[in-house]
Design a protein around this motif. Structure first.
Motif, PDB file in Angstrom:
ATOM      1  N   ASN A   1       0.824  -1.204   0.000  1.00 39.86           N
ATOM      2  CA  ASN A   1       0.000   0.000   0.000  1.00 39.86           C
ATOM      3  C   ASN A   1       0.859   1.255   0.000  1.00 39.86           C
ATOM      4  OD1 ASN A   1      -2.373  -1.429  -0.012  1.00 39.86           O
ATOM      5  ND2 ASN A   1      -2.597  -1.398   2.194  1.00 39.86           N
ATOM      6  N   LEU A   2       1.922   1.270   0.795  1.00 42.06           N
ATOM      7  CA  LEU A   2       2.811   2.424   0.823  1.00 42.06           C
ATOM      8  C   LEU A   2       3.465   2.646  -0.531  1.00 42.06           C
ATOM      9  CD1 LEU A   2       4.527   1.993   4.300  1.00 42.06           C
ATOM     10  CD2 LEU A   2       2.787   3.660   3.667  1.00 42.06           C
ATOM     11  N   HIS A   3       3.854   1.547  -1.183  1.00 40.85           N
ATOM     12  CA  HIS A   3       4.499   1.641  -2.484  1.00 40.85           C
ATOM     13  C   HIS A   3       3.524   2.179  -3.534  1.00 40.85           C
ATOM     14  CE1 HIS A   3       7.126   0.726  -5.840  1.00 40.85           C
ATOM     15  NE2 HIS A   3       6.131   0.080  -6.415  1.00 40.85           N
ATOM     16  N   ASN A   4       2.263   1.763  -3.461  1.00 39.93           N
ATOM     17  CA  ASN A   4       1.266   2.155  -4.452  1.00 39.93           C
ATOM     18  C   ASN A   4       0.686   3.539  -4.211  1.00 39.93           C
ATOM     19  OD1 ASN A   4       1.519  -0.244  -5.830  1.00 39.93           O
ATOM     20  ND2 ASN A   4      -0.112  -1.251  -4.710  1.00 39.93           N
ATOM     21  N   ASN A   5       0.926   4.129  -3.071  1.00 36.33           N
ATOM     22  CA  ASN A   5       0.375   5.441  -2.760  1.00 36.33           C
ATOM     23  C   ASN A   5       1.501   6.463  -2.733  1.00 36.33           C
ATOM     24  OD1 ASN A   5      -0.795   7.731  -1.698  1.00 36.33           O
ATOM     25  ND2 ASN A   5      -2.114   6.594  -0.313  1.00 36.33           N
ATOM     26  N   PRO A   6       1.576   7.303  -3.757  1.00 35.96           N
ATOM     27  CA  PRO A   6       2.691   8.254  -3.818  1.00 35.96           C
ATOM     28  C   PRO A   6       2.699   9.257  -2.671  1.00 35.96           C
ATOM     29  CG  PRO A   6       1.073   8.732  -5.516  1.00 35.96           C
ATOM     30  CD  PRO A   6       0.669   7.432  -4.874  1.00 35.96           C
ATOM     31  N   GLY A   7       1.608   9.387  -1.931  1.00 36.34           N
ATOM     32  CA  GLY A   7       1.574  10.292  -0.794  1.00 36.34           C
ATOM     33  C   GLY A   7       2.415   9.800   0.367  1.00 36.34           C
ATOM     34  N   TYR A   8       2.756   8.511   0.355  1.00 33.91           N
ATOM     35  CA  TYR A   8       3.540   7.915   1.428  1.00 33.91           C
ATOM     36  C   TYR A   8       4.898   7.513   0.891  1.00 33.91           C
ATOM     37  CZ  TYR A   8      -0.955   7.597   3.775  1.00 33.91           C
ATOM     38  OH  TYR A   8      -2.158   7.888   4.343  1.00 33.91           O
ATOM     39  N   SER A   9       5.719   8.496   0.609  1.00 32.86           N
ATOM     40  CA  SER A   9       7.049   8.208   0.091  1.00 32.86           C
ATOM     41  C   SER A   9       8.052   9.112   0.792  1.00 32.86           C
ATOM     42  CB  SER A   9       7.107   8.457  -1.417  1.00 32.86           C
ATOM     43  OG  SER A   9       6.950   9.833  -1.687  1.00 32.86           O
ATOM     44  N   ILE A  10       9.312   8.736   0.721  1.00 33.10           N
ATOM     45  CA  ILE A  10      10.369   9.553   1.313  1.00 33.10           C
ATOM     46  C   ILE A  10      10.377  10.931   0.659  1.00 33.10           C
ATOM     47  CG2 ILE A  10      12.866   9.811   1.545  1.00 33.10           C
ATOM     48  CD1 ILE A  10      13.013   6.779   1.904  1.00 33.10           C
ATOM     49  N   GLU A  11      10.158  10.976  -0.652  1.00 31.26           N
ATOM     50  CA  GLU A  11      10.158  12.252  -1.352  1.00 31.26           C
ATOM     51  C   GLU A  11       9.033  13.153  -0.844  1.00 31.26           C
ATOM     52  OE1 GLU A  11      10.243   9.275  -2.913  1.00 31.26           O
ATOM     53  OE2 GLU A  11      12.336   9.277  -3.535  1.00 31.26           O
ATOM     54  N   SER A  12       7.860  12.577  -0.650  1.00 35.73           N
ATOM     55  CA  SER A  12       6.716  13.345  -0.156  1.00 35.73           C
ATOM     56  C   SER A  12       6.990  13.886   1.245  1.00 35.73           C
ATOM     57  CB  SER A  12       5.470  12.463  -0.136  1.00 35.73           C
ATOM     58  OG  SER A  12       4.418  13.110   0.535  1.00 35.73           O
ATOM     59  N   TYR A  13       7.499  13.037   2.109  1.00 34.09           N
ATOM     60  CA  TYR A  13       7.794  13.480   3.467  1.00 34.09           C
ATOM     61  C   TYR A  13       8.986  14.419   3.510  1.00 34.09           C
ATOM     62  CZ  TYR A  13       4.164  10.805   5.696  1.00 34.09           C
ATOM     63  OH  TYR A  13       2.944  10.348   6.093  1.00 34.09           O
ATOM     64  N   SER A  14       9.907  14.291   2.583  1.00 34.64           N
ATOM     65  CA  SER A  14      11.039  15.217   2.525  1.00 34.64           C
ATOM     66  C   SER A  14      10.531  16.636   2.295  1.00 34.64           C
ATOM     67  CB  SER A  14      12.005  14.824   1.405  1.00 34.64           C
ATOM     68  OG  SER A  14      12.657  13.624   1.725  1.00 34.64           O
ATOM     69  N   GLN A  15       9.562  16.784   1.409  1.00 38.37           N
ATOM     70  CA  GLN A  15       8.988  18.109   1.165  1.00 38.37           C
ATOM     71  C   GLN A  15       8.266  18.602   2.412  1.00 38.37           C
ATOM     72  OE1 GLN A  15       9.481  20.191  -1.512  1.00 38.37           O
ATOM     73  NE2 GLN A  15       8.559  21.625  -0.065  1.00 38.37           N
ATOM     74  N   GLN A  16       7.572  17.709   3.112  1.00 42.34           N
ATOM     75  CA  GLN A  16       6.883  18.103   4.336  1.00 42.34           C
ATOM     76  C   GLN A  16       7.875  18.548   5.412  1.00 42.34           C
ATOM     77  OE1 GLN A  16       3.756  15.444   5.700  1.00 42.34           O
ATOM     78  NE2 GLN A  16       3.448  14.730   3.606  1.00 42.34           N
ATOM     79  N   VAL A  17       9.032  17.884   5.482  1.00 42.72           N
ATOM     80  CA  VAL A  17      10.077  18.282   6.440  1.00 42.72           C
ATOM     81  C   VAL A  17      10.553  19.700   6.107  1.00 42.72           C
ATOM     82  CG1 VAL A  17      12.456  17.860   7.174  1.00 42.72           C
ATOM     83  CG2 VAL A  17      10.850  15.956   7.021  1.00 42.72           C
ATOM     84  N   LYS A  18      10.815  19.947   4.834  1.00 42.70           N
ATOM     85  CA  LYS A  18      11.275  21.276   4.419  1.00 42.70           C
ATOM     86  C   LYS A  18      10.232  22.337   4.769  1.00 42.70           C
ATOM     87  CE  LYS A  18      14.009  19.403   0.647  1.00 42.70           C
ATOM     88  NZ  LYS A  18      14.088  19.203  -0.809  1.00 42.70           N
ATOM     89  N   ASP A  19       8.959  22.032   4.494  1.00 40.28           N
ATOM     90  CA  ASP A  19       7.888  22.982   4.811  1.00 40.28           C
ATOM     91  C   ASP A  19       7.794  23.229   6.314  1.00 40.28           C
ATOM     92  OD1 ASP A  19       7.318  23.070   2.098  1.00 40.28           O
ATOM     93  OD2 ASP A  19       5.570  21.732   2.243  1.00 40.28           O
ATOM     94  N   TYR A  20       7.930  22.161   7.096  1.00 36.27           N
ATOM     95  CA  TYR A  20       7.875  22.278   8.559  1.00 36.27           C
ATOM     96  C   TYR A  20       9.024  23.156   9.067  1.00 36.27           C
ATOM     97  CZ  TYR A  20       8.658  20.957  13.435  1.00 36.27           C
ATOM     98  OH  TYR A  20       8.892  20.991  14.794  1.00 36.27           O
ATOM     99  N   ILE A  21      10.237  22.905   8.570  1.00 37.76           N
ATOM    100  CA  ILE A  21      11.409  23.683   9.002  1.00 37.76           C
ATOM    101  C   ILE A  21      11.222  25.158   8.651  1.00 37.76           C
ATOM    102  CG2 ILE A  21      13.875  24.070   8.569  1.00 37.76           C
ATOM    103  CD1 ILE A  21      14.123  20.971   8.319  1.00 37.76           C
ATOM    104  N   ASN A  22      10.761  25.439   7.436  1.00 39.59           N
ATOM    105  CA  ASN A  22      10.530  26.832   7.034  1.00 39.59           C
ATOM    106  C   ASN A  22       9.443  27.482   7.883  1.00 39.59           C
ATOM    107  OD1 ASN A  22      12.499  26.885   5.037  1.00 39.59           O
ATOM    108  ND2 ASN A  22      11.092  26.114   3.475  1.00 39.59           N
ATOM    109  N   ASP A  23       8.403  26.738   8.204  1.00 41.36           N
ATOM    110  CA  ASP A  23       7.324  27.258   9.047  1.00 41.36           C
ATOM    111  C   ASP A  23       7.845  27.608  10.441  1.00 41.36           C
ATOM    112  OD1 ASP A  23       4.598  27.938   9.665  1.00 41.36           O
ATOM    113  OD2 ASP A  23       4.421  26.001  10.698  1.00 41.36           O
ATOM    114  N   MET A  24       8.645  26.716  10.993  1.00 40.08           N
ATOM    115  CA  MET A  24       9.194  26.973  12.326  1.00 40.08           C
ATOM    116  C   MET A  24      10.128  28.186  12.313  1.00 40.08           C
ATOM    117  SD  MET A  24       7.928  24.900  14.591  1.00 40.08           S
ATOM    118  CE  MET A  24       6.378  25.130  13.738  1.00 40.08           C
ATOM    119  N   LYS A  25      10.949  28.321  11.254  1.00 36.31           N
ATOM    120  CA  LYS A  25      11.837  29.478  11.137  1.00 36.31           C
ATOM    121  C   LYS A  25      11.037  30.772  11.052  1.00 36.31           C
ATOM    122  CE  LYS A  25      15.872  27.336   8.979  1.00 36.31           C
ATOM    123  NZ  LYS A  25      16.687  27.247   7.752  1.00 36.31           N
TER     124      LYS A  25
END
Length: 87
Positions: A18-42
């Motif tokens: 399921n994780l493989h078939n759902n592009p919303g659950y990928s390292i790339e997707s979460y990498s963008q979320q990490v970047k957004d979170y860091i920018n939000d906190m800054k």
């Protein structure tokens, strides 16, 4: 055709598939979320931490799980009395 069966992509017993078939659950997707979170906190002059990000991700997962439970429950109620149809 039996339309009352879950699609293979909804096979809850095979999480990795399921994780493989759902592009919303990928390292790339979460990498963008990490970047957004860091920018939000800054932008708030707050420290970005792994714990903070994981808490945010956990909250998001709980919201998705609640939505899945509601949809699955509704599907169950609509279809629980139907017997398997022959192909």
């Amino acid at each position: 055709m039996d339309t009352n069966r879950f699609k293979a992509s909804h096979d809850f017993s095979n999480l990795q598939k399921n994780l493989h078939n759902n592009p919303g659950y990928s390292i790339e997707s979460y990498s963008q979320q990490v970047k957004d979170y860091i920018n939000d906190m800054k932008s708030r002059n707050q420290e970005a931490t792994k714990h903070g990000f994981m808490s945010q991700a956990q909250k998001s997962a709980k919201e998705v799980w609640t939505e899945i439970q509601e949809i699955a429950s509704e599907a169950w109620e609509k279809n629980k009395n139907h017997s398997d149809e022959k192909k």
